[in-house]
Design a protein around this motif. Structure first.
Motif, PDB file in Angstrom:
ATOM      1  N   GLU A 163       0.844  -1.205   0.000  1.00  0.00           N
ATOM      2  CA  GLU A 163       0.000   0.000   0.000  1.00  0.00           C
ATOM      3  C   GLU A 163       0.876   1.251   0.000  1.00  0.00           C
ATOM      4  O   GLU A 163       0.580   2.227  -0.702  1.00  0.00           O
ATOM      5  CB  GLU A 163      -0.918  -0.026   1.239  1.00  0.00           C
ATOM      6  N   LYS A 166       2.213   2.459  -3.324  1.00  0.00           N
ATOM      7  CA  LYS A 166       1.309   3.063  -4.316  1.00  0.00           C
ATOM      8  C   LYS A 166       1.562   4.563  -4.425  1.00  0.00           C
ATOM      9  O   LYS A 166       1.971   5.199  -3.445  1.00  0.00           O
ATOM     10  CB  LYS A 166      -0.150   2.828  -3.899  1.00  0.00           C
ATOM     11  N   ASN A 170      -3.661   4.602   0.641  1.00  0.00           N
ATOM     12  CA  ASN A 170      -4.884   4.886   1.394  1.00  0.00           C
ATOM     13  C   ASN A 170      -4.565   4.805   2.898  1.00  0.00           C
ATOM     14  O   ASN A 170      -4.259   3.725   3.407  1.00  0.00           O
ATOM     15  CB  ASN A 170      -5.953   3.852   1.020  1.00  0.00           C
ATOM     16  N   ALA A 172      -6.439   4.842   5.461  1.00  0.00           N
ATOM     17  CA  ALA A 172      -7.343   3.973   6.225  1.00  0.00           C
ATOM     18  C   ALA A 172      -6.904   2.510   6.135  1.00  0.00           C
ATOM     19  O   ALA A 172      -6.968   1.769   7.115  1.00  0.00           O
ATOM     20  CB  ALA A 172      -8.765   4.140   5.709  1.00  0.00           C
ATOM     21  N   VAL A 173      -6.451   2.113   4.942  1.00  0.00           N
ATOM     22  CA  VAL A 173      -5.954   0.736   4.754  1.00  0.00           C
ATOM     23  C   VAL A 173      -4.697   0.517   5.594  1.00  0.00           C
ATOM     24  O   VAL A 173      -4.554  -0.502   6.278  1.00  0.00           O
ATOM     25  CB  VAL A 173      -5.669   0.469   3.253  1.00  0.00           C
ATOM     26  N   ARG A 176      -5.617   0.248   9.280  1.00  0.00           N
ATOM     27  CA  ARG A 176      -6.244  -1.041   9.605  1.00  0.00           C
ATOM     28  C   ARG A 176      -5.195  -2.167   9.645  1.00  0.00           C
ATOM     29  O   ARG A 176      -5.171  -2.973  10.561  1.00  0.00           O
ATOM     30  CB  ARG A 176      -7.305  -1.359   8.545  1.00  0.00           C
TER      31      ARG A 176
ATOM     32  N   MET B   1     -13.011   4.217   3.055  1.00  0.00           N
ATOM     33  CA  MET B   1     -12.391   3.142   2.287  1.00  0.00           C
ATOM     34  C   MET B   1     -13.480   2.280   1.657  1.00  0.00           C
ATOM     35  O   MET B   1     -14.341   1.764   2.326  1.00  0.00           O
ATOM     36  CB  MET B   1     -11.536   2.324   3.254  1.00  0.00           C
ATOM     37  N   ARG B  68      -2.640  -8.435  -9.520  1.00  0.00           N
ATOM     38  CA  ARG B  68      -1.885  -8.159  -8.294  1.00  0.00           C
ATOM     39  C   ARG B  68      -1.723  -9.436  -7.465  1.00  0.00           C
ATOM     40  O   ARG B  68      -0.664  -9.702  -6.904  1.00  0.00           O
ATOM     41  CB  ARG B  68      -2.656  -7.104  -7.477  1.00  0.00           C
ATOM     42  N   TYR B 126      -6.956  -4.811  -1.551  1.00  0.00           N
ATOM     43  CA  TYR B 126      -6.873  -3.349  -1.509  1.00  0.00           C
ATOM     44  C   TYR B 126      -6.357  -2.754  -2.813  1.00  0.00           C
ATOM     45  O   TYR B 126      -6.073  -1.562  -2.891  1.00  0.00           O
ATOM     46  CB  TYR B 126      -5.976  -2.903  -0.352  1.00  0.00           C
TER      47      TYR B 126
END
Lengths: 205, 130
Positions: A163, A166, A170, A172-173, A176, B1, B68, B126
């Motif tokens: 993540e 990227k 994000n 929030a991701v 979490r 999200m 992915r 994700y």
């Protein structure tokens, strides 16, 4: 050092979030791969020669690293990470977690493989061994830790790093997954206390 | 999200992993002596079925980031195949053979598949499907 930005918190669509700089990093640090290969070669040699000292060395060093890292991560670094500001946490994560991707699987493999060979050599995995119940208990503790580590912790570790790679991660991701990482590290850290109880019992008879 | 509706891969994958770990613990608790293979085969079968079922359910999910998933899974598979091979090597070194070796090898195979599925799913859920 910065090569990308991370929004500092979740924002409404169409609103540009304040950006946080994050360092460039590799999810799997390639520079560490020769070290992993070297350790695995040591393990193969240790198992092949089947002498007590190399097996004991690999099992004790691997096991000590495993327990100490789990305890330190679960009870010291985890709570600290939870209290860091988002930019500090992002920077810390991008420096710590890629190393963990290489260290933990290597340490666990060395500990388990050398440990099994050692117990075969010493006869402690025989059902006739007086403390065989304790040995089986250690298998169960390691088994539970493995399920938690491999099913939750390791995927969270890789997913956080992916993540963060990227162009627009994000938050929030990340939040979490980091929570999942810290809680599971705490759970495995707690289980390492059981490992200490069992291993000291086995060592003293 | 935003969250897509996905099958419970993590939960079922962890159950599959727990069953395979239980099978290996059962075998390890008896080896090198004689070990009745029935319970281990039952655990192995249940684990393999759960894994196959959840992957099948994932295949039927529209809009999943398969590119992915595959990208992550192949590297994770390489790593966990290596780990499984190291564990297999220890059992081979100690003259494990016949039925116990076959069951252990299959257990390690399921293990080496389950962990990459869990890792790749956690990353891909994700990711953008495009």
């Amino acid at each position: 050092m910065a090569s990308a930005t991370v929004p500092s918190h979740a924002v409404a669509p169409g609103v540009s979030p304040p950006a946080i700089e994050r360092p460039d990093f590799e999810i799997v640090p390639r520079r560490g791969l020769p070290i992993v290969a070297f350790v695995l070669v040591l393990l193969i040699v240790g198992i092949s020669v089947n002498k007590i000292w190399p097996l004991m060395f690999l099992h004790v060093v691997g096991g000590a690293a495993w327990t100490v890292i789990d305890l330190f991560l679960g009870f010291v670094l985890g709570p600290i990470m939870g209290k860091l500001s988002i930019p500090a946490r992002v920077e810390f994560t991008t420096r710590l977690m890629p190393k963990m991707v290489l260290i933990m699987p290597t340490v666990v493999t060395v500990t388990l493989a050398a440990g099994w060979q050692l117990s075969t050599h010493l006869g402690t995995n025989q059902t006739s061994y007086a403390l065989h119940g304790w040995v089986v208990a250690s298998f169960i503790v390691v088994g539970v830790m493995s399920v938690i580590a491999l099913g939750l912790l390791e995927p969270a570790n890789i997913a956080v790093l992916t993540e963060l790679k990227k162009p627009q991660p994000n938050p929030a991701v990340i939040e979490r997954l980091m929570k999942r990482f810290i809680y599971t590290a705490g759970a495995t850290g707690l289980m390492q206390v059981a490992t200490f109880v069992i291993m000291t019992k086995l060592a003293t008879g | 999200m935003s969250e897509r509706r996905l099958p419970p891969v993590t939960q079922v994958g962890m159950l599959s992993l727990a069953l395979i770990v239980a099978a290996v613990i059962y075998m390890s608790a008896h080896l090198p002596q004689h070990v009745a293979l029935g319970p281990a085969i039952a655990l192995l079968s249940a684990s393999a079925l759960l894994l196959a079922g959840v992957v099948l359910a994932l295949f039927r999910t529209a809009g999943f980031a398969w590119a992915r998933f595959v990208e992550v899974a192949r590297w994770a598979l390489l790593a966990y195949a290596l780990i499984a091979a190291m564990i297999e090597f220890v059992f081979l070194r100690n003259n494990t053979s016949g039925g116990p070796l076959i069951v252990l090898t299959l257990c390690l195979l399921v293990f080496a598949l389950t962990v990459p599925v869990l890792i790749a799913f956690t990353v891909a859920r994700y990711a953008d499907p495009a």
